[in-house]
Design an enzyme around this catalytic site. Structure first.
Site, PDB file in Angstrom:
ATOM      1  N   CYS A 170       2.119 -52.237 102.873  1.00  0.00           N
ATOM      2  CA  CYS A 170       0.641 -52.730 102.556  1.00  0.00           C
ATOM      3  C   CYS A 170      -0.581 -52.977 103.245  1.00  0.00           C
ATOM      4  O   CYS A 170      -1.583 -53.333 103.161  1.00  0.00           O
ATOM      5  CB  CYS A 170       0.640 -53.370 101.289  1.00  0.00           C
ATOM      6  SG  CYS A 170       1.288 -55.029 101.592  1.00  0.00           S
TER       7      CYS A 170
ATOM      8  N   GLU B  73       3.951 -47.917  94.772  1.00  0.00           N
ATOM      9  CA  GLU B  73       3.319 -49.194  94.480  1.00  0.00           C
ATOM     10  C   GLU B  73       2.426 -49.603  95.814  1.00  0.00           C
ATOM     11  O   GLU B  73       3.123 -49.551  96.759  1.00  0.00           O
ATOM     12  CB  GLU B  73       4.130 -50.117  93.912  1.00  0.00           C
ATOM     13  CG  GLU B  73       3.676 -51.500  93.669  1.00  0.00           C
ATOM     14  CD  GLU B  73       3.763 -52.387  95.020  1.00  0.00           C
ATOM     15  OE1 GLU B  73       2.976 -53.328  94.958  1.00  0.00           O
ATOM     16  OE2 GLU B  73       4.409 -52.214  95.938  1.00  0.00           O
TER      17      GLU B  73
ATOM     18  N   ARG C   5      -1.431 -60.624  90.199  1.00  0.00           N
ATOM     19  CA  ARG C   5      -1.221 -59.866  91.325  1.00  0.00           C
ATOM     20  C   ARG C   5      -1.630 -58.429  90.832  1.00  0.00           C
ATOM     21  O   ARG C   5      -0.840 -57.829  90.123  1.00  0.00           O
ATOM     22  CB  ARG C   5       0.310 -59.848  91.625  1.00  0.00           C
ATOM     23  CG  ARG C   5       0.517 -59.325  92.898  1.00  0.00           C
ATOM     24  CD  ARG C   5       1.822 -59.770  93.366  1.00  0.00           C
ATOM     25  NE  ARG C   5       2.326 -59.470  94.761  1.00  0.00           N
ATOM     26  CZ  ARG C   5       1.997 -60.169  95.677  1.00  0.00           C
ATOM     27  NH1 ARG C   5       1.508 -61.288  95.736  1.00  0.00           N
ATOM     28  NH2 ARG C   5       2.548 -59.817  97.011  1.00  0.00           N
TER      29      ARG C   5
ATOM     30  N   ARG D  14      -2.017 -54.584  91.630  1.00  0.00           N
ATOM     31  CA  ARG D  14      -1.174 -53.569  92.241  1.00  0.00           C
ATOM     32  C   ARG D  14      -1.746 -52.089  91.813  1.00  0.00           C
ATOM     33  O   ARG D  14      -2.037 -52.112  90.626  1.00  0.00           O
ATOM     34  CB  ARG D  14       0.179 -53.669  92.278  1.00  0.00           C
ATOM     35  CG  ARG D  14       0.844 -54.836  92.998  1.00  0.00           C
ATOM     36  CD  ARG D  14       0.823 -54.669  94.608  1.00  0.00           C
ATOM     37  NE  ARG D  14       1.383 -55.878  95.333  1.00  0.00           N
ATOM     38  CZ  ARG D  14       0.458 -56.760  95.548  1.00  0.00           C
ATOM     39  NH1 ARG D  14      -0.673 -56.824  95.432  1.00  0.00           N
ATOM     40  NH2 ARG D  14       1.225 -57.617  96.356  1.00  0.00           N
TER      41      ARG D  14
END
Length: 180
Positions: free
Chosen positions: A36, A74, A118, A120
């Site tokens: 990421c 993800e 968080r 995502r």
């Protein structure tokens, strides 16, 4: 961690760029999270100008070649930023051309009983021939779990690394945690 928790599972830790699709067993689904840092607002956000950003294409290559019933990807919310829009659209287009109905959603883990805000992006694809419409799960609607409630009973003192940490602030105001 995976190997310790799944000791009877075959585990391949090779570089995805060197793995041939034919060496991967046939399977019903492929689940993964390409690196990421290239897409993150907390990292350098260089997209394809960072070698790690190109690894997303290797993930897609394997999905195209293996053609499982479904896939799940993800990644960080930064991949949806305007500067990455062209790349993100290309990822979705390739997956659709490979024969998948593709959906994506930005979800906050705190809405799913995880004690952390968080955000995502989840991308889910189901093979078109299966005629399955994927619907992202709704939040259970319960109050967010606080960190204190989740792990407040831990009384051990933390251990800290003596290594140097790069504390440069990125253009988005976050520490550059790309480099330690």
């Amino acid at each position: 961690t995976y190997k310790l928790n799944h000791p009877n599972t075959e585990f391949c830790g090779d570089d995805i760029r060197t793995i041939k699709s034919e060496d991967i067993p046939d399977c019903d689904g492929i689940i993964g999270s390409p690196p990421c840092q290239s897409w993150s607002v907390g990292g350098r956000g260089k997209g394809f100008d960072d070698e790690r950003g190109k690894l997303f294409l290797d993930y897609i290559r394997i999905v195209e070649d293996k053609h499982p019933k479904f896939f799940l990807i993800e990644n960080v919310a930064g991949i949806l930023e305007d500067k990455h829009k062209e790349a993100f659209t290309m990822f979705l287009d390739r997956l659709k051309k490979a024969g998948y109905d593709v959906s994506y959603s930005l979800l906050n883990t705190a809405d799913y009983v995880i004690p952390q805000d968080r955000f995502r992006v989840f991308i889910v694809g189901t093979r078109k021939d299966l005629k399955v419409e994927y619907v992202f799960p709704e939040s259970p609607g319960t109050p967010h779990v606080t960190l204190k409630r989740a792990i407040g009973d831990i009384i051990d003192s933390p251990e800290y690394s003596e290594g140097d940490i790069d504390t440069k602030i990125s253009e988005h105001g976050f520490w550059n945690h790309d480099v330690y």
